[in-house]
Enzyme design. Structure first.
Site, PDB file in Angstrom:
ATOM      1  N   ASP A 144       0.360   1.694 -20.155  1.00  0.00           N
ATOM      2  CA  ASP A 144      -1.391   2.354 -20.462  1.00  0.00           C
ATOM      3  C   ASP A 144      -1.257   3.233 -19.457  1.00  0.00           C
ATOM      4  O   ASP A 144      -1.958   3.595 -18.474  1.00  0.00           O
ATOM      5  CB  ASP A 144      -1.796   1.410 -19.666  1.00  0.00           C
ATOM      6  CG  ASP A 144      -3.487   0.871 -19.354  1.00  0.00           C
ATOM      7  OD1 ASP A 144      -4.185   2.374 -20.218  1.00  0.00           O
ATOM      8  OD2 ASP A 144      -4.529   1.039 -18.946  1.00  0.00           O
ATOM      9  N   TYR A 164       0.674  -0.852   0.224  1.00  0.00           N
ATOM     10  CA  TYR A 164       0.544  -0.234  -0.058  1.00  0.00           C
ATOM     11  C   TYR A 164       1.115   1.403  -0.074  1.00  0.00           C
ATOM     12  O   TYR A 164       1.855   1.493   0.693  1.00  0.00           O
ATOM     13  CB  TYR A 164      -1.148   0.322   1.276  1.00  0.00           C
ATOM     14  CG  TYR A 164      -1.515   1.233   0.846  1.00  0.00           C
ATOM     15  CD1 TYR A 164      -2.983   1.169   0.507  1.00  0.00           C
ATOM     16  CD2 TYR A 164      -1.145   1.933   2.263  1.00  0.00           C
ATOM     17  CE1 TYR A 164      -2.993   3.007   0.516  1.00  0.00           C
ATOM     18  CE2 TYR A 164      -1.749   3.054   2.160  1.00  0.00           C
ATOM     19  CZ  TYR A 164      -3.218   3.921   1.295  1.00  0.00           C
ATOM     20  OH  TYR A 164      -3.525   5.190   1.418  1.00  0.00           O
ATOM     21  N   LEU A 165       0.704   2.249  -1.464  1.00  0.00           N
ATOM     22  CA  LEU A 165       1.484   3.252  -0.957  1.00  0.00           C
ATOM     23  C   LEU A 165       0.732   4.297  -0.395  1.00  0.00           C
ATOM     24  O   LEU A 165      -0.553   4.777  -1.272  1.00  0.00           O
ATOM     25  CB  LEU A 165       1.625   4.061  -2.345  1.00  0.00           C
ATOM     26  CG  LEU A 165       2.438   2.761  -3.405  1.00  0.00           C
ATOM     27  CD1 LEU A 165       2.869   2.893  -4.219  1.00  0.00           C
ATOM     28  CD2 LEU A 165       4.105   2.688  -2.287  1.00  0.00           C
TER      29      LEU A 165
END
Length: 262
Positions: free
Chosen positions: A172, A80-81
């Site tokens: 992307d 998790y950032l």
């Protein structure tokens, strides 16, 4: 699948109640403490392992990405950032550094754009490689919905695209696959391959694009030649074909504009 079960399968401790995060149109994404768990209903075979490989490839080339703790056909467990302040100049430095790198050949492993499967392979001639590995599969999948635009797309790639040299790409790169953290910008959800940087630049101009401050910093670090700038609508055809495939004929107008500008 309950995200806690995937954490248990990976031998990681699941603390607290899963918190839903935005996962785009494909994945269901949850935060449990230090972990992000990505799941999808009936994912295509190889989807999550391909994402993990793409993150690893970007990390090896100096890009900040979330650490991959576990990847399987069922899902993906990432670091998790936490959210930090926007740093568009930092993003420009990171992407210019990525795009300046050179590799021996144009190359892709079998992977995905969203959930659309794309073939692997390698080549030395850029236009043929890009058409056969990226445009043609989407063109075949969408032909019956293109209302006569298919031959126009084919004709675009009868003339050579500009080539600066094989560079690693996110593949992307829209704003939803960017996260600003306290340590600086990070990239998410890659469709990694080695191609021409115009592919990334073209996606960054679609759907609202990135702000002027980013482009000023990027141009200062790695100027975009006129011939590459002129080719960006042609590269956008790739992403617009994908949007026709996933979301329908509402994107035909944008596809027509990109073809006409190419």
């Amino acid at each position: 699948m309950d995200p806690r079960k995937l954490l248990e399968r990976a031998g990681l401790e699941a603390k607290g109640v899963p918190q839903s995060l935005y996962g785009g149109d494909i994945s269901r994404v949850y935060r449990l403490g230090a972990y992000v768990v990505k799941l999808a209903p009936n994912p295509p075979l190889g989807l999550f392992p391909a994402e993990a490989r793409g993150l690893k490839a970007l990390a090896e080339r100096g890009v900040r990405v979330p650490r991959v703790f576990f990847a399987s056909e069922e899902g993906l467990i990432l670091e998790y950032l936490p959210e930090g302040p926007p740093d568009w100049e930092g993003l420009a430095r990171m992407l210019a550094g990525l795009h300046r790198q050179r590799e021996a050949v144009y190359r892709a492993e079998a992977g995905f754009l969203g959930t659309f499967p794309l073939p692997g392979g390698e080549g030395r001639e850029w236009t043929e490689f890009f058409f056969s590995r990226r445009i043609e599969p989407l063109l075949q999948a969408t032909w019956d919905r293109l209302e006569g635009l298919g031959p126009r797309v084919e004709a675009l790639f009868q003339r050579p695209l500009p080539a600066e040299g094989p560079a690693p790409l996110h593949g992307d790169l829209w704003h939803g696959n960017l996260r600003f953290t306290p340590e600086g910008p990070a990239l998410l959800d890659p469709s990694f391959f080695v191609g021409e940087r115009g592919v990334d630049l073209a996606m960054m101009r679609l759907f609202g694009g990135f702000p002027k401050v980013f482009w000023q910093a990027y141009q200062a670090l790695y100027p975009i030649p006129e011939e590459v700038e002129e080719a960006l609508p042609q590269y956008q055809v790739y992403y617009l074909l994908a949007h026709v495939h996933f979301f329908g004929k509402g994107y035909l107008g944008s596809l027509w504009k990109a073809i006409s500008a190419s």
